[in-house]
Every structure is written in C-alpha cells, then in structure tokens.
Design an enzyme around this catalytic site. Structure first.
Site, PDB file in Angstrom:
ATOM      1  N   GLY A  98       3.650   8.139  -3.499  1.00 58.38           N
ATOM      2  CA  GLY A  98       4.180   9.439  -3.110  1.00 58.38           C
ATOM      3  C   GLY A  98       3.507  10.566  -3.857  1.00 58.38           C
ATOM      4  N   ASP A 268      -3.785   5.870   0.959  1.00 55.76           N
ATOM      5  CA  ASP A 268      -2.908   7.006   0.671  1.00 55.76           C
ATOM      6  C   ASP A 268      -3.700   8.279   0.422  1.00 55.76           C
ATOM      7  OD1 ASP A 268      -3.293   5.124  -1.722  1.00 55.76           O
ATOM      8  OD2 ASP A 268      -2.863   7.004  -2.735  1.00 55.76           O
TER       9      ASP A 268
END
Length: 513
Positions: A98, A268
């Site tokens: 994240g 990511d």
C-alpha cells in the site's frame, strides 16, 4: 492556489469501514484508509512548479500555500487517505502492500475537464507503511521531482511533481543497507497524475476474492480513465486489458528510446494507465549495456536490467491477467493477448530505433542491423545518448574516430575503431535506402534523440548543492530538462566524468529513501 476545486471521487465511490489510526496493519477487504499527514513545524519551500499548477487548475502560488504543500493545513472538505494494494516484488508474491509514504489529497479537474490526483509523498506514516516512518529524505525527493518532470518534457507518460519542500526535520536512513544509518534532511514532494492506480490494486482485490469490489474498481477505472471503451459485459473488460497492454508496451518502448531504467519494476510499481511511476533507484543509461541495472537490490540477478524491461512488463501483465480473470473469464483471449504482446512490443521498438537512426521505414534487413549495432555499442562501451547526437553530425566517416573515442567509457584500439568504421559505412549505405531527403532524415533524428538527459551524476551534484542551501544548479537543471531536444547547457551534454564511476548515487543506488 485554488484548493477549493479539489474533489474526492475515489473516497466517495468506495465507502467502507476506515480508520484514522496510523498503526501499521493489514486492512482486509478495504481499498483505502483515511489518514492525516503528520505535519511539520519548520517547513521550507525549495521549488514550486508554477507552470504545472496553472495547467492542472490550481493557479499561482500564494504565501500561505506552503502549509498545504507539506500537509499542515487542509481544506475543510478533504478527507485525506492512503490506498491498499498488493504486488509481486522481484517475482515473489508480497501480499498486502500500500501507500507507505504517500497520502492522497484528492482530485482536481481543470477547465478542459482533465483530471489530476494530488498526493503528498513523505508526509508521514499510513496503515501501509510496514513499520516504516512514512517520511522521505531530500535526495530521493529531489530525484523524483526532477526526473518526473524530465520524463514529461521528453514526451514520456509519467507522474509529475508540483512542489518540493524541506520538512525541517532529519530522517535516519541506511542509504546502501550496509549497517551504517545516517541522519539526512527530510523532504516532501507533492506529485500529480491522472490516477495513481496500479496493477497491485487489482491484484489485491483478486487475491482477497473480493470480486464484487474488483468489478467496481475496474468499472470505476474504465469510466474515469478509459472513455474510449464503450463495450459492455465481458467485452468491456477484454478491451480494458488490451488497452492496458498497449499502453504498457508503448511506455516500455519510450523507456528504451531514451535509455531509462526504472530499477524496481514490481507489479505494485506498474501504472494501470501506462505512466512511469515511483521513481526510486532509476537511472538514465550512460554507456550502452543491456544488462545495466542501477539498483543494488537487483544484484546479482539483474531482473530489472535495461534490456529486460520489455519481457518483465509482459510478466507483470500476466499477473494482471490473473487478477482480472474473474471478470474476463476467457483464458484463450488472455493467452492470445499476452502472447501477441511481444510481437507488438518488438515491432514498435524497431520502428522507434528506425527513427533514432533517421530511417523513415522499417526494412527486412534492419533486425540484423540493429543486432550488430547493439553488439558494437556494448563492446565499445559507447555513451547511448551521445552516440546518436554524434551520428547526426558525421559527414566524413574516416575522420570520426576521434569524436567517438570521446564518448567511449573505455579505450578504443585500432581493432575496435575499424569495427566502428565498418559499421558507420553500413549505416551510410542504409541511409541511402531512405525515401525521404537527408534533411528530413536529420529532422526525424533530432525529434527522437534528446540532447539533454538528467543523468545520475547531475542529480548527485544538485542534491549536494541543495544540502548546502544552494539552488543555482537546481534552476539550471530545471531549464535544461524543459528543453531536452536542445543543447542549452553544453556542459550537461557530456558523458559521466570518471570521478563519479564508483560514487553511490551516481552509478548505483539502493531502494532506501
């Protein structure tokens, strides 16, 4: 700046159970968590990108805007947040990740209807910081600010940078992961992009089997960022995946065109919009080397080396295909699309090389020509950018040896010089097969080959000066990167000085920031 124009579409579209608790943790079944920037007592503005601010609809900088640029003062209508995503890091599944250093302010829409998200990087910890502090150091912040703007002016899709500020505090980092942590000046970058959505956002929802949320996320993405897709049902998701593949391939070709090496092509770090995103241990290539990687973490395997970026992007798209399979439900389509990716990429790549050499069309013999050129470049250790700049100027092949010696990172003996001379003759013969004039050919090269690149040693020097309170080089580099196809400062259009060959931050970097 007109902060009242900042909206929050994403947070309104995906309501749920969110927390302002900054403790790092897993947040299953959640796409984002609201979080406030940490705030800084003694911030100082280093540089503000007024042209970009005007372009995206924020307007001119005002004296009280610094508080917003470091996250100290927020408009009442904003709920700032960080997003959760997953990813494959160096080929291994890393589960939930994240925004560990990034906090999203919201979205602004300019008069043309163009959307841009605003995001602080380095403004404090989020639930996805994995026990890190969420801060950023000056060196990584300067690198991101300047390089993202350099890529934009080179004509390459990228996130951009609105501002760079000192936080007024020191941050402890182990720059080379060598067990020698040091205090460094902290900084915050405000960066912008049409969207910061990554492959990893889709991977997370798929891995958690949150198929309903995965579909909502994909529908949201198509509606907001892929308006050309008008199909319905499964075909809509097929068209979406095909478009992501095309955008990704085009981006890789652009990276090859200028010699950009990302350094950490984890899933990511892959933008769903085909943008260059997350500037970490990147580098512009000096001497041509297909095996070059600027990332110490990527040694000795060199998974993300310059010459592997095309195949790694395909591998990453396979992971995205797995994530979207629940929506597309057509294994053969996904396999066929991914198998044809290489064909599309290499054809686009070779057409790009044609433009760099001044060829107006790709011929059957060019594949062998390009292969021989690559071998020559590696053997002679010629500077990638300066090679093409010099190629534009050569008239007499026999008198070109001295000039090519100047752009080599090794000594060119008579044997090597003879190989170079033979290649230049082959190149001259190939130019004769053009169906455009010599002036048109030269114009094609000049539009394709930059005169200025933001090399790591220049960034290193700039960071050193800013650390000392000086901004003269920052201002010069900013002017140069805004005009990369012109030679505004000849001293910047030179190969890397030998005294920087083994300096950390010039030839090799770590992921530390």
């Amino acid at each position: 700046m007109n902060l009242k124009n900042i909206k929050q579409t994403f947070i309104e579209t995906f309501p749920g159970d969110f927390s302002k608790n900054p403790i790092q943790r897993n947040t299953p079944k959640v796409l984002f968590s609201t979080i406030d920037p940490v705030g800084f007592d003694q911030p100082e503005l280093i540089i503000f990108n007024e042209k970009l601010s005007e372009e995206i609809g924020l307007g001119k900088f005002e004296n009280n805007d610094l508080d917003f640029l470091v996250g100290n003062s927020l408009p009442e209508n904003l709920k700032t947040y960080a997003t959760a995503y997953a990813g494959h890091q160096f080929g291994n599944w890393a589960e939930q990740l994240g925004d560990g250093r990034a906090i999203i302010a919201g979205e602004i829409i300019n008069e043309l209807g163009e959307k841009n998200e605003l995001q602080w990087k380095g403004a404090g910890a989020t639930p996805y910081s994995r026990h890190a502090d969420g801060r950023a150091v000056l060196r990584s912040s300067v690198r991101e600010y300047l390089m993202s703007e350099a890529m934009h002016h080179l004509g390459i899709p990228t996130t951009r940078a609105l501002s760079l500020s000192f936080t007024g505090e020191n941050v402890v980092r182990d720059m080379m992961y060598s067990g020698n942590p040091q205090e460094e000046k902290g900084a915050v970058v405000v960066r912008t992009a049409e969207s910061f959505l990554r492959f990893g956002h889709f991977e997370l929802m798929s891995a958690q089997k949150e198929i309903d949320t995965l579909q909502k996320l994909t529908d949201f993405t198509i509606k907001n960022y892929f308006p050309e897709i008008t199909s319905e049902g499964e075909q809509k998701y097929k068209d979406f995946f095909q478009s992501v593949c095309t955008k990704t391939a085009d981006l890789m070709v652009d990276w090859f065109r200028v010699g950009f090496v990302h350094g950490v092509m984890n899933t990511d770090n892959m933008s769903i919009l085909g943008l260059t995103i997350d500037y970490g241990p990147f580098s512009m290539m000096d001497e041509y080397d297909l095996n070059f990687t600027p990332n110490t973490t990527d040694l000795p395997g060199r998974r993300y080396a310059f010459g592997k970026q095309g195949q790694i992007s395909q591998w990453n798209l396979w992971q995205l295909a797995n994530a979207l399979f629940a929506l597309i439900k057509d294994e053969k389509f996904l396999e066929d699309t991914l198998n044809s990716y290489g064909t599309y990429f290499w054809e686009a790549h070779d057409k790009m090389l044609c433009r760099k050499f001044g060829f107006n069309e790709l011929k059957d013999t060019d594949e062998e020509f390009f292969s021989n050129w690559q071998g020559l470049m590696q053997e002679l250790q010629l500077d990638y950018t300066l090679f093409f700049n010099l190629l534009e100027k050569i008239n007499d092949i026999s008198n070109a040896k001295t000039e090519f010696q100047k752009i080599s990172y090794t000594f060119l003996d008579e044997v090597k010089l003879k190989k170079l001379e033979n290649f230049l003759q082959i190149y001259k013969d190939r130019l004769e097969k053009n169906t455009i004039s010599k002036n048109e050919s030269l114009d094609l090269m000049k539009k394709t080959n930059p005169k200025f690149l933001l090399r790591n040693y220049l960034l290193f020097e700039c960071i050193e000066e800013i650390n000392k309170g000086k901004t003269e080089m920052l201002e010069k580099l900013t002017k140069a990167l805004e005009n990369p196809y012109e030679e505004i400062f000849p001293e910047f259009s030179a190969k890397r000085p030998t005294n920087y060959d083994d300096i950390s931050g010039c030839s090799m970097l770590s992921c530390s920031s």
